[in-house]
Scaffold this active site. Structure first.
Site, PDB file in Angstrom:
ATOM      1  N   HIS A  50       0.833  -1.218   0.000  1.00  0.00           N
ATOM      2  CA  HIS A  50       0.000   0.000   0.000  1.00  0.00           C
ATOM      3  C   HIS A  50       0.862   1.261   0.000  1.00  0.00           C
ATOM      4  CE1 HIS A  50      -4.019   1.783   1.671  1.00  0.00           C
ATOM      5  NE2 HIS A  50      -3.349   2.708   0.981  1.00  0.00           N
ATOM      6  N   PHE A  53       2.540   6.667  -4.759  1.00  0.00           N
ATOM      7  CA  PHE A  53       3.746   7.298  -5.306  1.00  0.00           C
ATOM      8  C   PHE A  53       3.437   8.545  -6.140  1.00  0.00           C
ATOM      9  CE2 PHE A  53       7.176   3.714  -4.900  1.00  0.00           C
ATOM     10  CZ  PHE A  53       7.201   3.924  -3.530  1.00  0.00           C
ATOM     11  N   ARG A  54       2.152   8.903  -6.269  1.00  0.00           N
ATOM     12  CA  ARG A  54       1.718  10.241  -6.739  1.00  0.00           C
ATOM     13  C   ARG A  54       1.912  10.554  -8.201  1.00  0.00           C
ATOM     14  NH1 ARG A  54      -1.537  10.605  -2.566  1.00  0.00           N
ATOM     15  NH2 ARG A  54      -0.597  11.319  -0.626  1.00  0.00           N
ATOM     16  N   ASN A  84      -5.424   6.655  -6.659  1.00  0.00           N
ATOM     17  CA  ASN A  84      -5.898   8.042  -6.537  1.00  0.00           C
ATOM     18  C   ASN A  84      -4.875   9.059  -7.040  1.00  0.00           C
ATOM     19  OD1 ASN A  84      -4.243   7.384  -4.360  1.00  0.00           O
ATOM     20  ND2 ASN A  84      -5.253   8.770  -2.945  1.00  0.00           N
ATOM     21  N   HIS A 168     -10.730   0.670   1.482  1.00  0.00           N
ATOM     22  CA  HIS A 168     -10.618   1.747   2.470  1.00  0.00           C
ATOM     23  C   HIS A 168     -11.979   1.827   3.144  1.00  0.00           C
ATOM     24  CE1 HIS A 168      -9.255   5.933   3.820  1.00  0.00           C
ATOM     25  NE2 HIS A 168     -10.472   5.766   4.301  1.00  0.00           N
ATOM     26  N   HIS A 227      -5.375  -0.545   5.892  1.00  0.00           N
ATOM     27  CA  HIS A 227      -5.140   0.307   7.070  1.00  0.00           C
ATOM     28  C   HIS A 227      -6.183   0.234   8.203  1.00  0.00           C
ATOM     29  CE1 HIS A 227      -7.698   2.793   4.590  1.00  0.00           C
ATOM     30  NE2 HIS A 227      -6.737   3.366   3.907  1.00  0.00           N
ATOM     31  N   ASP A 295       0.783   2.567   3.595  1.00  0.00           N
ATOM     32  CA  ASP A 295      -0.067   3.671   3.133  1.00  0.00           C
ATOM     33  C   ASP A 295       0.793   4.936   2.965  1.00  0.00           C
ATOM     34  OD1 ASP A 295      -2.302   5.017   2.298  1.00  0.00           O
ATOM     35  OD2 ASP A 295      -3.210   5.203   4.284  1.00  0.00           O
TER      36      ASP A 295
HETATM   37  N1  LIG Z   1      -4.412   7.632   4.067  1.00  0.00           N
HETATM   38  C1  LIG Z   1      -4.481   8.919   3.787  1.00  0.00           C
HETATM   39  O1  LIG Z   1      -4.759   9.715   4.685  1.00  0.00           O
HETATM   40  N2  LIG Z   1      -4.235   9.423   2.560  1.00  0.00           N
HETATM   41  C2  LIG Z   1      -4.033   8.682   1.349  1.00  0.00           C
HETATM   42  C3  LIG Z   1      -5.297   8.106   0.815  1.00  0.00           C
HETATM   43  C4  LIG Z   1      -5.812   6.924   1.602  1.00  0.00           C
HETATM   44  O2  LIG Z   1      -5.141   5.894   1.713  1.00  0.00           O
HETATM   45  O3  LIG Z   1      -6.910   6.988   2.122  1.00  0.00           O
HETATM   46  C5  LIG Z   1      -3.419   9.630   0.310  1.00  0.00           C
HETATM   47  O4  LIG Z   1      -3.358   9.233  -0.873  1.00  0.00           O
HETATM   48  O5  LIG Z   1      -3.005  10.755   0.662  1.00  0.00           O
HETATM   49 ZN   LIG Z   2      -7.111   4.664   2.281  1.00  0.00          ZN
HETATM   50 ZN   LIG Z   3      -3.955   4.598   0.885  1.00  0.00          ZN
END
Ligand SMILES: NC(=O)N[C@@H](CC(=O)O)C(=O)O
Ligand SMILES: [Zn+2]
Ligand SMILES: [Zn+2]
Length: 433
Positions: A50, A53-54, A84, A168, A227, A295
């Site tokens: 999880h 890497f944006r 995402n 999630h 998570h 995460d």
């Molecule tokens: N966990 C988070 O608070 N943020 C994650 C998204 C996610 O895993 O819900 C993100 O992409 O910033």
């Molecule tokens: Zn999440």
């Molecule tokens: Zn996440």
């Protein structure tokens, strides 16, 4: 390559011969070593199921290059990226575009596909998907929250395609809106971050996990809960036959840390109280929890330096997961074998990566070498993520000295005697090929 005198998680001291991409032999091999491990700890490279890497979309937060270097420097040799991004990974073009960028990765990787109203399941399932997920039952970064009907449809499709669904699980209808509107006005480290934990309540998570497991059981899909933060949620998932993961921040931090962390401690689901943290830790120690994943959700300091209602959710973590767990093992809080299972062996089994997760003949030579006696203080500025900060500042960590991905050295730490820290190249491959 011959690695001599390495101690495995089970305490055995062995030599490990690497031939090409694979482990060729493990035992008393003799011969001239390339690396004398000198009794140090050799673990299978960690699989972080999880990470965010944006790329594409937010390269100012992280790129495949910086994220995967951070992984390598933390003993992580496989990562699984979440959908995402911008564009989101919800159709063929989204998947293909990300797959192209991921070729910059220093470590092996999987790419998940996500679900939104106008996703294209036919195109997605036609690609080498790692899993369907994380499927957002409530909005988080990227606002990909979906309704119950679409979730059922998506789980049905995943069951038919024999693909695991990672969820999630939070139910936004159970969020405590008043807690958020009454939150204080402070910014950054001075923000009223505890309000976030009241707002996105433990109950909202537990109920969403129960519901997701019900839908999973009803359709025969494999459900993996991302998570988890609550003992109630972990137990519900485990009783329903689902698998689950816990993140290092929910294991090592609690609401008690939010006074210091402020918005830097805002993530979804949020930090819980000490009692819950300890109960979650117990379930990680005793094997009820299947795996630890980070995460890894980097945001810049500038982005975090706002109020608790405005700051983005998420914390970086891919580089500190194994170091934190090994330091905890040194303190006697869990065994080294448990660390190995949670970070490598279990994710490999659960997500069907038959050549990963174990130090054994025939497996991929994904390896990380640690000196457990060298406990260091974690410093955000020394880490390799673009974030440049960590919620674990000042905590203990045992970092790797050497990391191999399929036999290639991707990371070698610097020494006091002047040898520089060194990174190999982008050798990463899609684990679903
Ligand atoms: N966990 C988070 O608070 N943020 C994650 C998204 C996610 O895993 O819900 C993100 O992409 O910033
Ligand atoms: Zn999440
Ligand atoms: Zn996440």
């Amino acid at each position: 390559m011959l690695i001599a005198n390495a101690t495995l998680a089970n305490g055995r001291t062995v030599d490990v011969r690497v031939e090409g991409e694979r482990i060729d032999a493990v035992g008393s091999l003799g011969g001239e070593p390339d690396v004398d491990a000198d009794g140090k700890l050799l673990l299978p490279g960690a699989i972080d199921a999880h990470v965010h890497f944006r790329e594409p979309g937010f390269p100012h937060k992280e790129t495949w290059e910086t994220g995967s270097r951070s992984a390598a420097a933390g003993g992580v040799t496989t990562v699984v990226d979440q959908p995402n991004t911008d564009p989101p990974t919800v159709d063929g073009a989204g998947f293909d575009g990300k797959a192209e960028l991921a070729r910059e990765s220093y470590v092996d990787y999987g790419i998940n596909g996500g679900v939104i109203e106008d996703w294209d399941p036919d195109e997605l399932f036609d690609r080498p998907l790692f899993a369907l997920g994380e499927v957002f039952l409530a909005d988080s970064t990227g606002e990909m929250g979906i309704d119950a009907e679409l979730f059922e449809e998506a789980v049905g499709r995943a069951a038919a395609e024999d693909v695991t669904v990672t969820v999630h699980a939070e139910d936004a209808t159970l969020f405590d809106e008043d807690a958020l509107s009454n939150a204080g006005e402070g910014v950054g480290r001075d923000a009223d971050a505890d309000a976030w934990s009241t707002y996105r309540s433990a109950d909202a998570e537990v109920r969403a996990i129960e519901r997701a497991c019900e839908v999973g059981s009803g359709s025969g899909a494999r459900v993996h809960v991302a998570h988890t933060t609550t003992p109630e949620g972990i137990d519900a998932a485990s009783e329903a036959g689902a698998t689950c993961e816990v993140c290092p921040h929910h294991l090592f931090l609690s609401r008690d840390d939010l006074d210091d962390l402020g918005t830097y401690g805002r993530m979804n689901p949020p930090l819980r109280n000490e009692e819950r943290r300890e109960a979650v830790f117990e379930r990680v120690r005793d094997g009820t929890v299947d795996l630890v994943a980070t995460d890894h959700a980097p945001h810049t300091r500038e982005e975090k330096e706002t109020g608790i209602r405005e700051a983005p959710s998420g914390v970086p973590g891919v580089e500190t997961m194994v170091p934190l767990l090994l330091a905890a093992a040194e303190r006697g809080e869990l065994s080294r074998e448990r660390v190995r299972d949670l970070t490598a062996t279990n994710p490999a089994r659960l997500f069907e990566l038959p050549r990963k997760g174990e130090v054994r003949e025939g497996m991929d030579a994904d390896l990380a070498l640690y000196d457990p006696e060298r406990v260091e203080t974690i410093r955000g500025e020394a880490l390799h993520s673009k974030a440049g900060w960590t919620p674990f500042e000042g905590r203990d960590g045992v970092f790797p000295e050497l990391t191999l991905v399929r036999g290639s050295v991707v990371y070698e730490r610097g020494e006091a005697d002047g040898k520089d820290e060194a990174f190999g190249g982008a050798v990463g491959r899609n684990v679903r090929g």
